[in-house]
Enzyme design. Structure first.
Site, PDB file in Angstrom:
ATOM      1  N   LYS A  56      18.143 -71.123  21.821  1.00 15.05           N
ATOM      2  CA  LYS A  56      17.208 -71.184  22.900  1.00 15.05           C
ATOM      3  C   LYS A  56      18.063 -70.903  24.246  1.00 15.05           C
ATOM      4  O   LYS A  56      17.239 -70.473  25.155  1.00 15.05           O
ATOM      5  CB  LYS A  56      16.344 -72.433  22.664  1.00 15.05           C
ATOM      6  CG  LYS A  56      15.574 -72.563  21.630  1.00 15.05           C
ATOM      7  CD  LYS A  56      14.997 -74.007  21.674  1.00 15.05           C
ATOM      8  CE  LYS A  56      14.583 -74.275  20.174  1.00 15.05           C
ATOM      9  NZ  LYS A  56      13.423 -73.465  19.835  1.00 15.05           N
ATOM     10  N   HIS A  74       5.404 -75.011  22.487  1.00 16.43           N
ATOM     11  CA  HIS A  74       5.985 -74.419  21.501  1.00 16.43           C
ATOM     12  C   HIS A  74       7.588 -74.397  21.624  1.00 16.43           C
ATOM     13  O   HIS A  74       8.109 -74.786  22.715  1.00 16.43           O
ATOM     14  CB  HIS A  74       5.628 -72.688  21.498  1.00 16.43           C
ATOM     15  CG  HIS A  74       4.255 -72.388  20.934  1.00 16.43           C
ATOM     16  ND1 HIS A  74       3.935 -71.800  19.903  1.00 16.43           N
ATOM     17  CD2 HIS A  74       2.937 -73.059  21.337  1.00 16.43           C
ATOM     18  CE1 HIS A  74       2.653 -71.966  19.626  1.00 16.43           C
ATOM     19  NE2 HIS A  74       2.012 -72.438  20.457  1.00 16.43           N
ATOM     20  N   GLY A  75       8.180 -73.699  20.580  1.00 17.13           N
ATOM     21  CA  GLY A  75       9.707 -73.787  20.557  1.00 17.13           C
ATOM     22  C   GLY A  75      10.426 -75.032  20.943  1.00 17.13           C
ATOM     23  O   GLY A  75      11.163 -75.024  21.795  1.00 17.13           O
ATOM     24  N   ASP A 105      -0.970 -70.591  13.104  1.00 16.75           N
ATOM     25  CA  ASP A 105       0.256 -70.186  14.106  1.00 16.75           C
ATOM     26  C   ASP A 105       0.205 -68.991  14.433  1.00 16.75           C
ATOM     27  O   ASP A 105       0.423 -68.148  13.590  1.00 16.75           O
ATOM     28  CB  ASP A 105       1.417 -70.984  13.575  1.00 16.75           C
ATOM     29  CG  ASP A 105       2.676 -71.153  14.627  1.00 16.75           C
ATOM     30  OD1 ASP A 105       1.980 -71.413  15.726  1.00 16.75           O
ATOM     31  OD2 ASP A 105       3.802 -71.232  14.199  1.00 16.75           O
ATOM     32  N   SER A 123      12.034 -77.095  18.888  1.00 21.69           N
ATOM     33  CA  SER A 123      12.987 -77.796  18.116  1.00 21.69           C
ATOM     34  C   SER A 123      14.339 -77.976  18.805  1.00 21.69           C
ATOM     35  O   SER A 123      14.407 -77.564  19.899  1.00 21.69           O
ATOM     36  CB  SER A 123      13.487 -76.368  17.078  1.00 21.69           C
ATOM     37  OG  SER A 123      12.440 -76.464  15.971  1.00 21.69           O
TER      38      SER A 123
HETATM   39  P1  13P Z   1      11.104 -73.759  17.379  1.00 22.39           P
HETATM   40  O1  13P Z   1      11.768 -72.278  16.797  1.00 22.39           O
HETATM   41  O2  13P Z   1      11.674 -74.261  18.308  1.00 22.39           O
HETATM   42  O3  13P Z   1      10.851 -74.570  16.110  1.00 22.39           O
HETATM   43  O4  13P Z   1       9.393 -73.467  17.482  1.00 22.39           O
HETATM   44  C1  13P Z   1       8.644 -73.226  16.455  1.00 22.39           C
HETATM   45  C2  13P Z   1       7.046 -72.749  17.095  1.00 22.39           C
HETATM   46  O5  13P Z   1       6.813 -72.724  18.419  1.00 22.39           O
HETATM   47  C3  13P Z   1       6.142 -72.262  16.243  1.00 22.39           C
HETATM   48  O6  13P Z   1       4.967 -71.832  16.912  1.00 22.39           O
END
Ligand code: 13P
Length: 321
Positions: A183, A210-211, A81, A213
């Protein structure tokens, strides 16, 4: 069973996405694999530079190899990642990773193309897939912080040119999400129209969110009730958005913060409720099951729950031949 990332994400294109979860320790591995089996869902297991530093490269590989033996029916890919060029090469040469992410999204377009192209050449020579990123997400990831005002949505024309010139296998797009727990202020919205435009320019090409959560409000409240200090206005991606993003080409969905929140909540509540217990395996057991439940829940929302037989058939993994 470890499979190539590019093949795995293509199986469900337009119908389901595969969850990509970060791993740092044994408890997370046990939760992930138990959750994958519970939901009969494929997984992408992500290793960040921070995790490699924290647990050690050899330790993470040993944990995942052990988990693979313990859960032979689970189908998964191993992914770096947010790598830089040197870490990508290290992972490519290790022979253990199914894919690497080269993140040069903070560089100007031409430089991003040049770096990504180099990594793709080295990776493809060894059968490793490459995820790249275009556009810029807000928030904090590893040692990079991007203010919301500097976050940039992915340009659809540039995305098509980028994929064509680099030969990358998956593209992480910026469509309004950000990394971390904080976020959005108020109601969050993904830029689905932008996602659809990117898909039009890149039909059938695997996109990555991504992102992703969701930072559940209940989780934040429970953490704070157990003595935590999270901002109660923390909001994430509405899980209902997954069903809208998947038909628009999103095949891999990255989730890390939600796993950290589960860890934090389980441990805070356990320490609050059982101050006399100092056996760390007690909260550890609770965390493993809570994490497995989170994986099963996310798999249902991503549409990949119950897909193991289909994935196995598509990838020709119908058992020993
Ligand atoms: P979150 O912070 O929303 O869990 O995103 C994680 C991510 O995109 C790792 O590459």
């Amino acid at each position: 069973m470890i499979v190539p990332t590019a093949d795995l994400v293509k199986v469900g294109y337009g119908r389901f996405a595969v969850g990509a979860y970060n791993i740092n320790n044994m408890e997370q591995a046990l939760g992930l694999f138990r959750g994958g089996r519970q939901a009969q869902a494929p997984l992408i297991i992500q290793i960040s530079k921070g995790a490699r530093k924290y647990a050690g490269v050899k330790m993470l590989e040993a944990i995942l190899r052990a988990a693979e033996e313990m859960y032979p029916e689970v189908i998964f890919a191993v992914h770096l990642d947010h790598g830089d060029e040197a870490t990508c090469y290290d992972c490519i040469d290790s022979g253990f990773y199914s894919s690497v992410m080269i993140d040069a999204s903070h560089e100007p377009f031409e430089k991003n193309v040049e770096i990504t192209r180099r990594v793709v050449e080295r990776a493809h020579a060894k059968g490793v897939s490459v995820e790249a990123e275009l556009g810029m997400l807000g928030g904090v990831e590893e040692d990079v912080r991007v203010d919301e005002k500097h976050a940039l949505l992915t340009d659809p024309d540039q995305a098509a040119e980028f994929v064509q010139r680099t030969g990358c296998d998956l593209l992480a797009v910026a469509i309004g999400t950000s990394h971390g727990a904080y976020k959005f202020k108020g109601r969050q919205t993904l830029h689905l129209a932008r996602l659809a435009e990117i898909q039009q320019r890149l039909p059938g090409f695997p996109l990555v969110m991504h992102g992703a959560s969701s930072v559940p409000r209940e989780e934040v409240e429970r953490i704070n009730a157990a003595g935590g200090g999270l901002d109660p206005s923390a909001r994430g991606v509405d899980e209902n958005e997954f069903a809208r993003a998947v038909p628009r080409g999103v095949t891999k969905v990255n989730i890390d913060t939600d796993a950290r929140l589960v860890w934090y909540r389980v441990h805070r509540e356990h320490l609050r409720d059982h101050p006399e217990v100092f056996d760390f395996r007690k909260p550890g057991e609770l965390y493993i099951q809570a994490y497995a439940d989170l994986i099963a829940h996310k798999s249902t929302r991503l549409g990949c729950a119950g897909r193991l037989p289909e994935v196995r058939a598509a990838l020709g993994k119908d058992g020993p031949r």
